[in-house]
Motif scaffolding. Structure first.
Motif, mmCIF file in Angstrom:
data_model
loop_
_atom_site.group_PDB
_atom_site.id
_atom_site.type_symbol
_atom_site.label_atom_id
_atom_site.label_comp_id
_atom_site.label_asym_id
_atom_site.label_seq_id
_atom_site.Cartn_x
_atom_site.Cartn_y
_atom_site.Cartn_z
ATOM 1 N N LEU A 157 13.551 -9.909 23.969
ATOM 2 C CA LEU A 157 14.237 -10.814 23.058
ATOM 3 C C LEU A 157 13.888 -11.653 22.807
ATOM 4 O O LEU A 157 14.636 -12.107 21.646
ATOM 5 N N GLU A 158 13.114 -12.589 23.118
ATOM 6 C CA GLU A 158 11.802 -13.044 22.254
ATOM 7 C C GLU A 158 11.171 -12.179 21.193
ATOM 8 O O GLU A 158 11.931 -13.275 19.992
ATOM 9 N N GLY A 159 11.259 -11.649 20.831
ATOM 10 C CA GLY A 159 10.723 -10.828 19.262
ATOM 11 C C GLY A 159 12.398 -10.341 19.024
ATOM 12 O O GLY A 159 11.739 -10.175 17.313
ATOM 13 N N TYR A 163 13.038 -11.727 15.193
ATOM 14 C CA TYR A 163 13.723 -10.666 13.905
ATOM 15 C C TYR A 163 14.739 -10.961 13.209
ATOM 16 O O TYR A 163 14.809 -10.635 12.361
ATOM 17 N N VAL A 164 15.634 -11.237 14.192
ATOM 18 C CA VAL A 164 17.079 -11.425 13.647
ATOM 19 C C VAL A 164 16.707 -12.630 13.179
ATOM 20 O O VAL A 164 17.583 -12.150 11.892
ATOM 21 N N THR A 165 16.350 -13.389 13.061
ATOM 22 C CA THR A 165 16.630 -14.895 12.338
ATOM 23 C C THR A 165 15.999 -15.086 11.378
ATOM 24 O O THR A 165 16.835 -15.230 9.912
ATOM 25 N N LEU A 230 7.345 -9.844 11.706
ATOM 26 C CA LEU A 230 6.415 -7.836 12.041
ATOM 27 C C LEU A 230 5.965 -7.566 13.645
ATOM 28 O O LEU A 230 6.587 -7.975 14.331
ATOM 29 N N PRO A 231 4.880 -9.114 13.271
ATOM 30 C CA PRO A 231 3.621 -8.650 14.425
ATOM 31 C C PRO A 231 3.878 -9.154 15.737
ATOM 32 O O PRO A 231 3.549 -9.378 17.067
ATOM 33 N N ALA A 232 5.016 -10.102 15.649
ATOM 34 C CA ALA A 232 6.274 -10.765 16.738
ATOM 35 C C ALA A 232 6.691 -10.156 17.217
ATOM 36 O O ALA A 232 7.224 -10.327 17.804
ATOM 37 N N SER A 233 6.775 -8.793 16.925
ATOM 38 C CA SER A 233 8.455 -8.512 17.205
ATOM 39 C C SER A 233 7.832 -6.837 17.462
ATOM 40 O O SER A 233 8.430 -5.849 18.363
ATOM 41 N N TYR A 234 7.358 -6.078 16.974
ATOM 42 C CA TYR A 234 7.378 -5.118 16.020
ATOM 43 C C TYR A 234 6.633 -3.995 17.850
ATOM 44 O O TYR A 234 7.152 -2.899 17.892
ATOM 45 N N HIS A 235 5.908 -5.073 18.557
ATOM 46 C CA HIS A 235 4.642 -4.179 20.012
ATOM 47 C C HIS A 235 6.360 -4.889 21.424
ATOM 48 O O HIS A 235 5.508 -4.340 21.733
ATOM 49 N N THR A 236 7.050 -4.924 20.881
ATOM 50 C CA THR A 236 8.047 -5.735 21.862
ATOM 51 C C THR A 236 9.059 -4.315 23.126
ATOM 52 O O THR A 236 8.953 -4.525 24.074
ATOM 53 N N SER A 302 0.458 -2.708 14.353
ATOM 54 C CA SER A 302 1.436 -3.568 13.735
ATOM 55 C C SER A 302 0.866 -4.321 12.072
ATOM 56 O O SER A 302 1.362 -5.122 11.134
ATOM 57 N N PHE A 303 0.147 -5.338 12.879
ATOM 58 C CA PHE A 303 -1.136 -5.715 11.573
ATOM 59 C C PHE A 303 -1.138 -5.170 9.836
ATOM 60 O O PHE A 303 -1.482 -5.264 8.963
#
Length: 496
Positions: A157-159, A163-165, A230-236, A302-303
């Motif tokens: 949910l955090e990722g 992502y959506v924002t 991207l790196p804050a979301s793709y690993h979730t 991701s990076f």
């Protein structure tokens, strides 16, 4: 028949998603349907590619409204290549999901959501109207947001919120640019826009929507400095979803950048190409440095998505036929390699229960086949011969040297060395060092087949492109020529 080939990549995922929703409570049927649908999408993409290569650019005017007044679908070689790659990655992700996706997510419509995402991706590649490009972007955004949040875990949910924002901000800028373009040209058909913008008496006005679209697509593509979502979301999310996102979503942004800056703004936004070239170098460097600093497998990968996007837009920044061919070749190579690396990371997790490099080890001795499968895309990503990444980078380096752009060439070579370093870091930690004692798992035969089959298939394609690069390069050259000279695209789209 030509019209049907152009429409099938949209009808197949749409029909698969709708029928899948009708069997909401029967996951076994959803799995079978999703697999068949992904296979048919790949087959339709291949049919479209063959038809476009031999018969020229295909166009369809939806509802029989003539261009530029109606909704136009158009497929040149670049579009057709991207549709084929979408079908390939969709099939790989669905097959992998058969052995990795949990029943909870399946019960909440996972497979129909995957096909809605594939619908949005194919729609973005095939639309001939810039407003409908915005619409297809929103289809992708909605489906990808639900896929990322599906399961309701806190990290997801955090990722998903990050992502959506950022992507909603991109959508707002995109829509603003569309409004400005319509105010300047009075049309939204991309072929008609190309003709109108070339003849506009106020070329300085065209730079404003060009820059708005560069930022909007730059967020979608995760270029510097717009990549931090991207790196804050793709690993979730689950690894099959991560692989699908890694392979396709940022490439839609790259595709849109190449399309609009070759078709719409080639005569009025020359300064944009310099900005793109500078952004490509900064994207390469920041992405690879971020990867080197990470110790979690999927965050490293991701990076590296960010870093490799820099190579793809390098060809657009150089803006020659050979550099654009290099960008197309690089996109095809990277989609296959990056998807495969994410799928392999999922296999590592299945076997050792972690993505943290410190908790991994011993896979080379226990699973030498998996080690070989990792080395194939990993070394290709770093540009080692004779794999596909070597040829992709060689084409771009050659294009840069021809234009005497020595700085961007030097940056691209340095980043390749750092990419190799980070891949060797994964190899040393996950495969070579002694195995940890905490976790060891075995997989059933059926699960092994579902997980290893797509990985093996994508690795084989990487090897095939590396050993026989000429077919893909020839196709990329032809696609680049259509981008550099869009006369046929405009004539076919407008029915002239």
């Amino acid at each position: 028949m030509r019209d049907l080939l152009l429409v099938l990549p949209l009808l197949i995922p749409l029909s698969t998603a709708v029928i899948g929703l009708l069997f909401w409570s029967r996951p076994h049927l959803q799995r079978a349907l999703a697999t068949v649908g992904a296979g048919l999408l790949l087959a339709s993409g291949l049919g479209l590619l063959v038809s476009v290569r031999h018969g020229g650019i295909h166009t369809v005017q939806v509802g029989a409204w003539p261009a530029p007044f109606g909704i136009t679908l158009a497929a040149d070689l670049f579009s057709a290549i991207m549709v084929v790659l979408t079908g390939l990655i969709g099939l790989a992700a669905v097959l992998y999901s058969l052995g990795s996706m949990d029943a909870h997510r399946e019960r909440f419509g996972y497979y129909p959501l995957v096909h809605i995402l594939l619908l949005g991706v194919c729609g973005a590649f095939l639309t001939g109207d810039i407003f409908n490009l915005y619409v297809w972007f929103e289809v992708m955004l909605i489906s990808s947001f639900v896929l990322m949040a599906l399961g309701g875990e806190r990290a997801q949910l955090e990722g998903a919120i990050k992502y959506v924002t950022l992507n909603l901000m991109s959508s707002a800028l995109f829509l603003a640019a569309v409004g400005v373009l319509y105010g300047i040209a009075g049309t939204l058909n991309m072929a008609d826009l190309s003709k109108t913008l070339r003849a506009t008496p106020r070329p300085d006005l065209v730079l404003a929507p060009a820059m708005l679209l560069l930022v909007a697509f730059g967020i979608k593509a995760a270029i510097f400095p717009l990549f931090f979502w991207l790196p804050a979301s793709y690993h979730t999310p689950p690894v099959a979803v991560s692989a699908l996102f890694a392979g396709l979503l940022t490439k839609v942004g790259v595709y849109a950048m190449i399309r609009v800056f070759t078709l719409l703004f080639d005569h009025h936004a020359h300064s944009a190409h310099l900005i793109i070239l500078v952004a490509s170098g900064l994207t390469m460097v920041t992405g690879v440095l971020g990867a080197v600093a990470q110790n979690e497998l999927r965050r490293i990968l991701s990076f590296h998505i960010i870093s490799q996007i820099g190579y793809m837009i390098m060809g657009l920044g150089l803006f020659t036929p050979i550099s654009l061919a290099g960008s197309i070749f690089y996109i095809a190579h990277h989609i296959i390699v990056k998807t495969n690396l994410f799928l392999i990371s999922g296999l590592v997790f299945q076997l050792q229960g972690s993505y943290q490099l410190k908790r991994l080890g011993g896979l080379y001795r226990k699973h030498p086949g998996l080690a070989a499968l990792f080395l194939t895309p990993a070394l290709s990503l770093a540009g080692m011969p004779p794999l596909s990444g070597f040829w992709a980078k060689l084409i771009l380096v050659k294009a840069g040297l021809e234009l005497q752009q020595y700085l961007i060439v030097a940056v691209s070579l340095m980043v390749s060395l750092l990419t190799l370093f980070s891949m060797l870091k994964i190899w040393n930690e996950a495969f070579w060092k002694a195995a940890p004692a905490e976790h060891s798992a075995s997989l059933s035969r059926g699960t092994q087949l579902a997980l290893f089959l797509p990985v093996l298939g994508l690795a084989a394609i990487t090897l095939w492109i590396g050993l026989m690069p000429e077919p893909l390069f020839s196709l990329s050259e032809q696609a680049a020529q259509q981008l550099v000279d869009p006369t046929e695209y405009i004539r076919r789209t407008l029915g002239e």
